[in-house]
Design a protein around this motif. Sequence first.
Motif, PDB file in Angstrom:
ATOM      1  N   UNK A 155    -105.235  70.118 -17.130  1.00 56.55           N
ATOM      2  CA  UNK A 155    -105.526  70.608 -18.478  1.00 56.55           C
ATOM      3  C   UNK A 155    -104.878  71.980 -18.635  1.00 56.55           C
ATOM      4  N   UNK A 156    -104.157  72.183 -19.733  1.00 55.32           N
ATOM      5  CA  UNK A 156    -103.426  73.433 -19.929  1.00 55.32           C
ATOM      6  C   UNK A 156    -104.262  74.512 -20.610  1.00 55.32           C
ATOM      7  N   UNK A 157    -105.191  74.114 -21.469  1.00 53.94           N
ATOM      8  CA  UNK A 157    -106.062  75.087 -22.155  1.00 53.94           C
ATOM      9  C   UNK A 157    -107.484  74.525 -22.145  1.00 53.94           C
ATOM     10  N   UNK A 158    -108.254  74.860 -21.115  1.00 49.32           N
ATOM     11  CA  UNK A 158    -109.566  74.229 -20.966  1.00 49.32           C
ATOM     12  C   UNK A 158    -110.661  74.951 -21.738  1.00 49.32           C
ATOM     13  N   UNK A 159    -111.794  74.254 -21.882  1.00 46.56           N
ATOM     14  CA  UNK A 159    -113.045  74.868 -22.332  1.00 46.56           C
ATOM     15  C   UNK A 159    -112.967  75.514 -23.706  1.00 46.56           C
ATOM     16  N   UNK A 160    -112.424  74.780 -24.665  1.00 45.18           N
ATOM     17  CA  UNK A 160    -112.507  75.213 -26.057  1.00 45.18           C
ATOM     18  C   UNK A 160    -113.882  74.767 -26.551  1.00 45.18           C
ATOM     19  N   UNK A 161    -114.814  75.697 -26.593  1.00 42.41           N
ATOM     20  CA  UNK A 161    -116.206  75.366 -26.888  1.00 42.41           C
ATOM     21  C   UNK A 161    -116.351  74.997 -28.360  1.00 42.41           C
ATOM     22  N   UNK A 162    -116.983  73.861 -28.623  1.00 43.41           N
ATOM     23  CA  UNK A 162    -117.268  73.452 -29.992  1.00 43.41           C
ATOM     24  C   UNK A 162    -118.765  73.178 -30.107  1.00 43.41           C
ATOM     25  N   UNK A 163    -119.250  73.153 -31.330  1.00 41.96           N
ATOM     26  CA  UNK A 163    -120.666  72.983 -31.585  1.00 41.96           C
ATOM     27  C   UNK A 163    -121.207  71.703 -30.975  1.00 41.96           C
ATOM     28  N   UNK A 164    -120.395  70.660 -30.979  1.00 39.05           N
ATOM     29  CA  UNK A 164    -120.846  69.346 -30.531  1.00 39.05           C
ATOM     30  C   UNK A 164    -120.127  68.895 -29.269  1.00 39.05           C
ATOM     31  N   UNK A 165    -119.778  69.831 -28.389  1.00 38.83           N
ATOM     32  CA  UNK A 165    -119.154  69.449 -27.133  1.00 38.83           C
ATOM     33  C   UNK A 165    -118.081  70.426 -26.693  1.00 38.83           C
ATOM     34  N   UNK A 166    -116.967  69.874 -26.211  1.00 36.39           N
ATOM     35  CA  UNK A 166    -115.869  70.706 -25.722  1.00 36.39           C
ATOM     36  C   UNK A 166    -114.552  69.978 -25.936  1.00 36.39           C
ATOM     37  N   UNK A 167    -113.503  70.763 -26.176  1.00 37.42           N
ATOM     38  CA  UNK A 167    -112.140  70.248 -26.280  1.00 37.42           C
ATOM     39  C   UNK A 167    -111.317  70.838 -25.144  1.00 37.42           C
ATOM     40  N   UNK A 168    -110.551  69.984 -24.475  1.00 37.21           N
ATOM     41  CA  UNK A 168    -109.587  70.434 -23.469  1.00 37.21           C
ATOM     42  C   UNK A 168    -108.192  70.084 -23.971  1.00 37.21           C
ATOM     43  N   UNK A 169    -107.374  71.088 -24.157  1.00 34.59           N
ATOM     44  CA  UNK A 169    -106.001  70.861 -24.608  1.00 34.59           C
ATOM     45  C   UNK A 169    -105.151  70.483 -23.400  1.00 34.59           C
ATOM     46  N   UNK A 170    -104.320  69.457 -23.566  1.00 36.42           N
ATOM     47  CA  UNK A 170    -103.530  68.953 -22.453  1.00 36.42           C
ATOM     48  C   UNK A 170    -102.102  68.699 -22.919  1.00 36.42           C
ATOM     49  N   UNK A 171    -101.146  68.971 -22.049  1.00 34.04           N
ATOM     50  CA  UNK A 171     -99.727  68.883 -22.414  1.00 34.04           C
ATOM     51  C   UNK A 171     -99.135  67.517 -22.117  1.00 34.04           C
ATOM     52  N   UNK A 172     -99.953  66.493 -22.080  1.00 36.93           N
ATOM     53  CA  UNK A 172     -99.467  65.131 -21.851  1.00 36.93           C
ATOM     54  C   UNK A 172    -100.406  64.155 -22.536  1.00 36.93           C
ATOM     55  N   UNK A 173     -99.858  63.050 -22.992  1.00 39.81           N
ATOM     56  CA  UNK A 173    -100.674  61.954 -23.494  1.00 39.81           C
ATOM     57  C   UNK A 173    -101.128  61.151 -22.274  1.00 39.81           C
ATOM     58  N   UNK A 174    -102.445  61.029 -22.110  1.00 40.96           N
ATOM     59  CA  UNK A 174    -102.988  60.380 -20.923  1.00 40.96           C
ATOM     60  C   UNK A 174    -103.002  58.868 -21.127  1.00 40.96           C
ATOM     61  N   UNK A 175    -102.337  58.162 -20.221  1.00 39.43           N
ATOM     62  CA  UNK A 175    -102.308  56.700 -20.267  1.00 39.43           C
ATOM     63  C   UNK A 175    -103.288  56.138 -19.245  1.00 39.43           C
ATOM     64  N   UNK A 176    -103.916  55.019 -19.549  1.00 39.26           N
ATOM     65  CA  UNK A 176    -104.826  54.411 -18.571  1.00 39.26           C
ATOM     66  C   UNK A 176    -104.050  53.979 -17.333  1.00 39.26           C
ATOM     67  N   UNK A 177    -104.719  53.935 -16.176  1.00 42.90           N
ATOM     68  CA  UNK A 177    -104.031  53.508 -14.948  1.00 42.90           C
ATOM     69  C   UNK A 177    -103.495  52.088 -15.078  1.00 42.90           C
ATOM     70  N   UNK A 178    -102.526  51.771 -14.245  1.00 40.28           N
ATOM     71  CA  UNK A 178    -101.936  50.433 -14.243  1.00 40.28           C
ATOM     72  C   UNK A 178    -102.937  49.396 -13.747  1.00 40.28           C
ATOM     73  N   UNK A 179    -102.766  48.158 -14.191  1.00 36.45           N
ATOM     74  CA  UNK A 179    -103.617  47.062 -13.733  1.00 36.45           C
ATOM     75  C   UNK A 179    -103.233  46.673 -12.309  1.00 36.45           C
ATOM     76  N   UNK A 180    -104.263  46.389 -11.502  1.00 38.16           N
ATOM     77  CA  UNK A 180    -104.019  45.871 -10.162  1.00 38.16           C
ATOM     78  C   UNK A 180    -103.921  44.351 -10.221  1.00 38.16           C
ATOM     79  N   UNK A 181    -103.616  43.738  -9.088  1.00 41.99           N
ATOM     80  CA  UNK A 181    -103.431  42.292  -9.060  1.00 41.99           C
ATOM     81  C   UNK A 181    -104.670  41.502  -9.420  1.00 41.99           C
TER      82      UNK A 181
END
Length: 414
Positions: free
Chosen positions: A343-369
């Motif tokens: 995470x490039x910019x962590x802990x952006x505190x918001x009223x209803x939780x938290x935002x973490x700014x990240x410099x990549x679009x996170x893709x789900x892991x690959x499927x296994x066999x």
Amino acid sequence: MKSFAKRALFQALRVALVAVTVSLAVQTYLEGWKKPQPVVIESRVEINETFQPKLPTEETPPLKTLWESIQNDPSLSKFAKLVGEFDDIVGGLRAPKAQLTIYAPVNEAFDKEEFPYDLPWFYWKFLVGYHMGKGGVSAQGLRSQNTVSSFVNADIFFKNQQRISVQDNADSVTFNFGSKMISSQPAVNGHLHIVDRLLMLPDSAADVLRYTPSLGIFRQGLIDTGLAEVVNDTSTHMGQTLFVPTNAAFQQLGPKVNAFLFGPGGSEYLKALLAYHIVANETLFSDVHFPAKNGEQVVFSRETATHPVEMPTLAGGHFISASSILESSTGRRTLAVNDEWKVSRPDIVVMDGVIHEIDAVVLPPLMQGDGQLGKQKLDWWSIVKRTMNLDGGITVEELMERLQPLIESEGSSR
């Protein structure tokens, strides 16, 4: 001005639901001072002995209580007047055996903010409560903290206190990315840090996304897919964690992928992709976790270098992992998502939780066999290619393959 007043009123109305929180927090803490309590120091290690202030010498004047320190500083007269409206808070600041940390704004800080004239009394009490927290944290100790606690409640269950984000810059410490510490002094019952801006009560996640241009693509995607209604409606979740890619992160996917995602044929894939970045009902800061199901907050131990947390996302319940990693060189923690992206910019505190700014679009892991999602381990050249967008980034076909299990899970859960 209308938008500000509307947001302030919305905050005030939400605060009204738990208007006794600050009083209860202070009173509960005061009850504990009747017997010896552990003293929380900056490393979050507890010493089982009552706080004993150092005896004054001829060279060093005796320490004052926090309330005396605030009252005797002319630059804090506006803050002192505001705090003085609440006897229960003043009582805590006067108690010699207490251990509190105060973040006191100078008089000029009030002139930098706009307040509607008709805010109710409990808004001001919450604002005061957000400028203080339990435990004495020194100026040096703040440099190894990612977040610190306030006296404002983070939910309606009175279990978790709202956090204040701490940034350790080369020449200063700042709070919530905007309030700079000017000076600091110890007190007989804690530490007083003087800051140049008020710590305003956190905005909602919706407002933070709206007023942060670098996160505009993610926000537009939420609107286009209908996920904005879920994220923005605070009645649908008790806390949330958003891993928000920057505009530059989306551009790294390449023009073809973006045209597909934001075109007529890619809407369900865009929704699955964005939903994978959203966790409802759990709030994960880089050093503290508010679990789901009204669980007690977990402060990550400094004796453990890595704290992995797996959380179900809005993408059909598929899990995203975030590991809180202690950096030995700084004593601070970083978050690594799916063991791949920091995470490039962590802990952006918001009223209803938290935002973490990240410099990549996170893709789900690959499927296994066996059809299960598995961890993807990228070699260094694959990471370089994705970071620098070499070869045009991921292909549309590859993206569809990665997101298809999320879409199928979402369909089967309806």
